[in-house]
Design an enzyme around this catalytic site. Structure first.
Site, PDB file in Angstrom:
ATOM      1  N   THR A  62       0.872  -1.177   0.000  1.00 35.12           N
ATOM      2  CA  THR A  62       0.000   0.000   0.000  1.00 35.12           C
ATOM      3  C   THR A  62       0.904   1.220   0.000  1.00 35.12           C
ATOM      4  OG1 THR A  62      -1.652  -1.167   1.305  1.00 35.12           O
ATOM      5  CG2 THR A  62      -1.820   1.226   1.248  1.00 35.12           C
ATOM      6  N   LYS A  79      -7.727   1.438  -3.062  1.00 32.70           N
ATOM      7  CA  LYS A  79      -7.346   1.040  -1.696  1.00 32.70           C
ATOM      8  C   LYS A  79      -7.445   2.248  -0.741  1.00 32.70           C
ATOM      9  CE  LYS A  79      -5.057  -1.061   1.674  1.00 32.70           C
ATOM     10  NZ  LYS A  79      -5.467  -2.246   2.390  1.00 32.70           N
ATOM     11  N   LYS A 133      -1.518   5.154   8.714  1.00 32.73           N
ATOM     12  CA  LYS A 133      -0.733   5.240   7.469  1.00 32.73           C
ATOM     13  C   LYS A 133      -1.676   5.437   6.274  1.00 32.73           C
ATOM     14  CE  LYS A 133       1.640   2.374   4.129  1.00 32.73           C
ATOM     15  NZ  LYS A 133       2.074   1.056   3.702  1.00 32.73           N
TER      16      LYS A 133
HETATM   17  P1  NAD Z   1       5.992  -5.815   7.229  1.00 31.98           P
HETATM   18  O1  NAD Z   1       6.777  -4.668   7.751  1.00 31.98           O
HETATM   19  O2  NAD Z   1       5.671  -6.963   8.113  1.00 31.98           O
HETATM   20  O3  NAD Z   1       6.759  -6.428   5.935  1.00 31.98           O
HETATM   21  C1  NAD Z   1       7.484  -5.679   5.015  1.00 31.98           C
HETATM   22  C2  NAD Z   1       8.816  -6.401   4.796  1.00 31.98           C
HETATM   23  O4  NAD Z   1       9.556  -5.777   3.743  1.00 31.98           O
HETATM   24  C3  NAD Z   1       9.732  -6.362   6.035  1.00 31.98           C
HETATM   25  O5  NAD Z   1       9.943  -7.687   6.487  1.00 31.98           O
HETATM   26  C4  NAD Z   1      11.023  -5.705   5.531  1.00 31.98           C
HETATM   27  O6  NAD Z   1      12.187  -6.275   6.081  1.00 31.98           O
HETATM   28  C5  NAD Z   1      10.921  -5.994   4.042  1.00 31.98           C
HETATM   29  N1  NAD Z   1      11.726  -5.117   3.202  1.00 31.98           N
HETATM   30  C6  NAD Z   1      11.876  -3.761   3.268  1.00 31.98           C
HETATM   31  N2  NAD Z   1      12.678  -3.334   2.273  1.00 31.98           N
HETATM   32  C7  NAD Z   1      13.047  -4.438   1.569  1.00 31.98           C
HETATM   33  C8  NAD Z   1      13.876  -4.653   0.434  1.00 31.98           C
HETATM   34  N3  NAD Z   1      14.509  -3.648  -0.168  1.00 31.98           N
HETATM   35  N4  NAD Z   1      14.026  -5.927  -0.021  1.00 31.98           N
HETATM   36  C9  NAD Z   1      13.421  -6.958   0.591  1.00 31.98           C
HETATM   37  N5  NAD Z   1      12.623  -6.814   1.679  1.00 31.98           N
HETATM   38  C10 NAD Z   1      12.454  -5.571   2.160  1.00 31.98           C
HETATM   39  O7  NAD Z   1       4.673  -5.190   6.591  1.00 31.98           O
HETATM   40  P2  NAD Z   1       3.309  -5.968   6.214  1.00 31.98           P
HETATM   41  O8  NAD Z   1       2.366  -5.906   7.359  1.00 31.98           O
HETATM   42  O9  NAD Z   1       3.660  -7.274   5.590  1.00 31.98           O
HETATM   43  O10 NAD Z   1       2.744  -4.966   5.104  1.00 31.98           O
HETATM   44  C11 NAD Z   1       3.307  -4.891   3.801  1.00 31.98           C
HETATM   45  C12 NAD Z   1       2.474  -3.920   2.978  1.00 31.98           C
HETATM   46  O11 NAD Z   1       1.118  -4.390   2.926  1.00 31.98           O
HETATM   47  C13 NAD Z   1       2.410  -2.499   3.551  1.00 31.98           C
HETATM   48  O12 NAD Z   1       2.441  -1.588   2.497  1.00 31.98           O
HETATM   49  C14 NAD Z   1       1.068  -2.476   4.295  1.00 31.98           C
HETATM   50  O13 NAD Z   1       0.522  -1.177   4.371  1.00 31.98           O
HETATM   51  C15 NAD Z   1       0.235  -3.373   3.395  1.00 31.98           C
HETATM   52  N6  NAD Z   1      -0.908  -4.028   4.068  1.00 31.98           N
HETATM   53  C16 NAD Z   1      -0.739  -4.599   5.301  1.00 31.98           C
HETATM   54  C17 NAD Z   1      -1.830  -5.226   5.910  1.00 31.98           C
HETATM   55  C18 NAD Z   1      -1.686  -5.877   7.268  1.00 31.98           C
HETATM   56  O14 NAD Z   1      -2.733  -6.225   7.864  1.00 31.98           O
HETATM   57  N7  NAD Z   1      -0.475  -6.085   7.774  1.00 31.98           N
HETATM   58  C19 NAD Z   1      -3.075  -5.277   5.263  1.00 31.98           C
HETATM   59  C20 NAD Z   1      -3.190  -4.719   3.988  1.00 31.98           C
HETATM   60  C21 NAD Z   1      -2.083  -4.102   3.396  1.00 31.98           C
END
Ligand code: NAD
Length: 294
Positions: free
Chosen positions: A93, A168, A243
């Site tokens: 997102t 979204k 966010k």
């Molecule tokens: P998270 O922080 O658990 O996971 C993101 C991962 O990306 C981390 O583990 C981080 O180490 C990794 N990362 C960062 N830079 C990187 C790179 N250059 N190469 C490889 N890995 C890298 O976040 P999440 O909860 O999994 O959310 C991910 C996305 O999904 C966000 O944009 C969030 O807004 C969206 N989202 C989350 C949810 C939820 O319920 N958690 C629901 C809908 C959407």
């Protein structure tokens, strides 16, 4: 069998990648965090030792990263390394500007791209029931659809590049506003001597009906599966709601749209998160409203 690189194996990315493995895709995952790579291995997702190894020979590259700046930086690096014709799908997102920049970078390398943010949270990611909102050319969407179907139940083409993020951002602005509206109604009902169940029974079948009430009721009791019954463990954390509301305000400012309730919801969630509640479910905002310190 398609080869898929999956970058970002966090709360959402890992279960999504695991579902691709289950569906028979040849997946190579990578995350910057050691703990995420270890958890992925444990879950049966093959893990590369760096992102270059992950993307080698990949026909499809999926990103699931925290923010727009991460996506733009990863795309900037990718497009110097991947062959023309690779399909890039960003499920993070992100803000509109970053989403459009990512499409631009993909096009500069003659690659097709889809922005495909999700709804459904970690539960939907694990169950493979996510909703994907997609923006991109029709051909890119058609190519992405079968891959997304391995991770989700509803895959919607919202139009041109960036429109997935637009959908979204708009959807989650409705969610943030409606959660506050439902919470305020319960708090007012309490002061007026109305039981939670009575208000629920009326509003759930009246014009106040909405998802924040009937599926995610912010007070314990009426909907036993809602986080209110589990001390507001997320669920969907308040920090993530903040966010998304900030993204909606950024988008509204950029587009010249008037969203006064979206702005008010963002301000209330900012107070809530600043008070130390960012890790609680977003429905716990009812407690701040009840306390009168909003
Ligand atoms: P998270 O922080 O658990 O996971 C993101 C991962 O990306 C981390 O583990 C981080 O180490 C990794 N990362 C960062 N830079 C990187 C790179 N250059 N190469 C490889 N890995 C890298 O976040 P999440 O909860 O999994 O959310 C991910 C996305 O999904 C966000 O944009 C969030 O807004 C969206 N989202 C989350 C949810 C939820 O319920 N958690 C629901 C809908 C959407």
């Amino acid at each position: 069998m398609k080869t898929v690189a999956f970058l970002g194996l966090g709360h959402m990315g890992l279960p999504m990648a695991a579902n691709l493995v289950k569906a028979g895709y040849a997946v190579r995952g990578y995350d910057l965090a050691d703990a995420c790579r270890a958890a992925a291995k444990e879950a049966g997702v093959p893990v590369a030792s760096d992102s270059a190894e992950a993307i080698e020979a990949a026909e499809v590259i999926i990103t699931m990263l925290p923010k727009g700046e991460h996506v733009v930086s990863v795309y900037g690096d990718l497009v110097r390394k991947i062959p023309a014709g690779t399909l890039l799908i960003d499920c993070s997102t992100v803000d509109m500007e970053s989403a459009l920049k990512a499409h631009e970078l993909a096009a500069s390398a003659a690659c097709s791209s889809v922005d495909a943010p999700v709804s459904g949270g970690t539960g939907g990611a694990a169950a493979g029931t996510l909703t994907f909102m997609c923006g991109g050319e029709a051909a890119a969407f058609s190519a992405a659809k079968p891959v997304l179907e391995a991770m989700g139940k509803k895959i919607v083409h919202c139009g041109k590049g960036g429109n997935g993020q637009a959908a979204k951002i708009c959807n989650n602005m409705i969610l943030g506003i409606s959660m506050i509206a439902v919470s305020e109604a319960f708090v007012l009902g309490e002061k007026l001597g109305l039981s939670h169940q009575a208000l629920f029974d009326v509003a759930a079948t009246s014009s106040g009906q909405c998802w924040s009430l009937t599926t995610y009721c912010p007070v314990p009791g009426p909907v036993p599966t809602s986080p209110a019954n589990k001390d507001y463990q997320p669920g969907f954390a308040a920090a993530l709601m903040l966010k998304d509301l900030k993204l909606s305000q950024e988008a509204a400012n950029g587009a010249g749209a008037s969203t006064p309730l979206g702005a008010a919801a963002a301000a209330l969630y900012e107070n809530f998160v600043d008070a130390g509640s960012g890790g609680r479910d977003f429905s716990a905002i009812v407690e701040m409203l009840r306390g009168g310190d909003a």
